[in-house]
Design an enzyme around this catalytic site. Structure first.
Site, PDB file in Angstrom:
ATOM      1  N   ASN A 135      44.225  44.784  37.936  1.00  0.00           N
ATOM      2  CA  ASN A 135      43.160  44.405  38.866  1.00  0.00           C
ATOM      3  C   ASN A 135      43.832  44.105  40.202  1.00  0.00           C
ATOM      4  O   ASN A 135      44.479  43.076  40.359  1.00  0.00           O
ATOM      5  CB  ASN A 135      42.433  43.163  38.317  1.00  0.00           C
ATOM      6  CG  ASN A 135      41.396  42.620  39.295  1.00  0.00           C
ATOM      7  OD1 ASN A 135      41.123  43.243  40.321  1.00  0.00           O
ATOM      8  ND2 ASN A 135      40.827  41.475  38.983  1.00  0.00           N
ATOM      9  N   HIS A 184      34.200  38.434  36.422  1.00  0.00           N
ATOM     10  CA  HIS A 184      35.494  37.829  36.772  1.00  0.00           C
ATOM     11  C   HIS A 184      35.261  36.439  37.363  1.00  0.00           C
ATOM     12  O   HIS A 184      34.321  36.235  38.136  1.00  0.00           O
ATOM     13  CB  HIS A 184      36.231  38.716  37.776  1.00  0.00           C
ATOM     14  CG  HIS A 184      37.669  38.324  37.932  1.00  0.00           C
ATOM     15  ND1 HIS A 184      38.055  37.234  38.665  1.00  0.00           N
ATOM     16  CD2 HIS A 184      38.803  38.853  37.406  1.00  0.00           C
ATOM     17  CE1 HIS A 184      39.380  37.122  38.596  1.00  0.00           C
ATOM     18  NE2 HIS A 184      39.855  38.091  37.843  1.00  0.00           N
ATOM     19  N   GLU A 223      40.146  35.280  30.269  1.00  0.00           N
ATOM     20  CA  GLU A 223      40.956  34.868  31.415  1.00  0.00           C
ATOM     21  C   GLU A 223      40.687  33.390  31.704  1.00  0.00           C
ATOM     22  O   GLU A 223      39.740  33.066  32.434  1.00  0.00           O
ATOM     23  CB  GLU A 223      40.585  35.690  32.648  1.00  0.00           C
ATOM     24  CG  GLU A 223      40.879  37.161  32.531  1.00  0.00           C
ATOM     25  CD  GLU A 223      41.141  37.798  33.890  1.00  0.00           C
ATOM     26  OE1 GLU A 223      42.217  38.350  34.076  1.00  0.00           O
ATOM     27  OE2 GLU A 223      40.272  37.702  34.773  1.00  0.00           O
ATOM     28  N   GLY A 263      46.654  40.696  37.271  1.00  0.00           N
ATOM     29  CA  GLY A 263      46.366  40.618  38.703  1.00  0.00           C
ATOM     30  C   GLY A 263      47.652  40.779  39.502  1.00  0.00           C
ATOM     31  O   GLY A 263      48.164  41.891  39.664  1.00  0.00           O
TER      32      GLY A 263
HETATM   33  P1  13P Z   1      46.875  36.978  37.880  1.00  0.00           P
HETATM   34  O1  13P Z   1      47.573  37.936  36.940  1.00  0.00           O
HETATM   35  O2  13P Z   1      47.317  37.106  39.293  1.00  0.00           O
HETATM   36  O3  13P Z   1      46.938  35.578  37.364  1.00  0.00           O
HETATM   37  O4  13P Z   1      45.334  37.400  37.878  1.00  0.00           O
HETATM   38  C1  13P Z   1      44.686  37.590  36.681  1.00  0.00           C
HETATM   39  C2  13P Z   1      43.365  38.196  36.959  1.00  0.00           C
HETATM   40  O5  13P Z   1      42.524  37.560  37.574  1.00  0.00           O
HETATM   41  C3  13P Z   1      43.123  39.559  36.508  1.00  0.00           C
HETATM   42  O6  13P Z   1      41.776  39.887  36.580  1.00  0.00           O
END
Ligand code: 13P
Length: 245
Positions: A11, A94, A163, A227
């Site tokens: 993402n 999200h 998440e 992310g």
């Molecule tokens: P990070 O990997 O930067 O913590 O983000 C995770 C995320 O929100 C993926 O959708």
């Protein structure tokens, strides 16, 4: 995890211009060995087309969609538009959208419906905040998020992403045990709702090359939604390798 075919999703959030994306993809495809992983990339809307064109064995999708099919909604993008440029999946629910853009549970449900109506694959994100976890509300919150998003829907194709909000962009990955526990809970919930359907459940929140292998070792974790670390082609390839080695 299905050891042979983990699902690894990038993402990119609001990062990368067209040129950045081109440079990234060149490096990414040079580094990526033939892999058994299913690799998905969600770039910003503006680069979806280019990433689609350059793709070899990756799937390309969007980070968001509007909940109506068409209309006077300045600045918005519909699921049909995404389909027309060969996007194949859409991330919905999200926590950044829920928190910063008023994506309520009702809207998440409507978005999910649009995604399905247009034959796209939804990646439904759910997760608790730190205060909800500390108050022992994790399971309650996840139940509410899952049941409201899927109200009267029974998609044949769905990916769930757990998440935890406190782990996103913070460097605090949930331990593999914590993630596995929650994944087990979500799997049982889906089973209660739908019987024995196969819904892959990904973990997201500060996944890095360093944490990938331990997460991958848990049979409850079917892959990762990445992310920050997915913005660096070499790191993203290492994460894919961590899930397939
Ligand atoms: P990070 O990997 O930067 O913590 O983000 C995770 C995320 O929100 C993926 O959708």
């Amino acid at each position: 995890m299905d050891q042979k075919n983990p699902i690894i999703v990038a993402n990119w959030k609001m990062y990368k211009t067209d040129l950045d994306a081109k440079v990234y993809l060149q490096e990414f495809f040079e580094l990526l060995p033939k892999t058994s992983a299913r690799v998905l990339i969600a770039p910003p809307f503006t680069t979806i087309r280019d990433v689609v064109k350059s793709r070899q064995y990756i799937e390309v999708g969007a980070q968001n969609v509007h909940e109506e099919s068409v209309g006077a909604f300045t600045g918005e993008i519909s699921a049909m538009m995404l389909r027309s440029i060969s996007a194949s999946f859409v991330i919905c629910g999200h926590s950044e959208r829920r928190r910063l853009f008023n994506d309520t549970e009702e809207r998440v449900h409507l978005k999910l419906k649009q995604i399905l109506l247009n034959g796209l694959l939804p990646i439904l994100c759910v997760g608790e905040t730190v205060s909800e976890r500390e108050a022992g509300q994790t399971e309650k919150v996840l139940t509410r998020q899952i049941e409201s998003a899927l109200f009267r829907l029974r998609p044949s194709n769905l990916i769930l992403a757990y998440e935890p909000v406190w782990a996103i962009g913070t460097g605090k990955t949930a331990t593999p045990e914590m993630a596995a526990d929650v994944h087990g809970f979500c799997r049982d919930l889906l089973k209660k709702l739908w019987g024995d359907v196969k819904v892959p459940i990904l973990y997201g929140g500060s996944v890095t090359p360093e944490t990938a292998t331990a997460l991958a070792a848990k049979p409850e974790i079917d892959g990762a939604l990445v992310g920050g670390a997915s913005l660096d082609a070499a790191k993203f390839v290492q994460i894919i390798k961590g899930f397939t080695s």
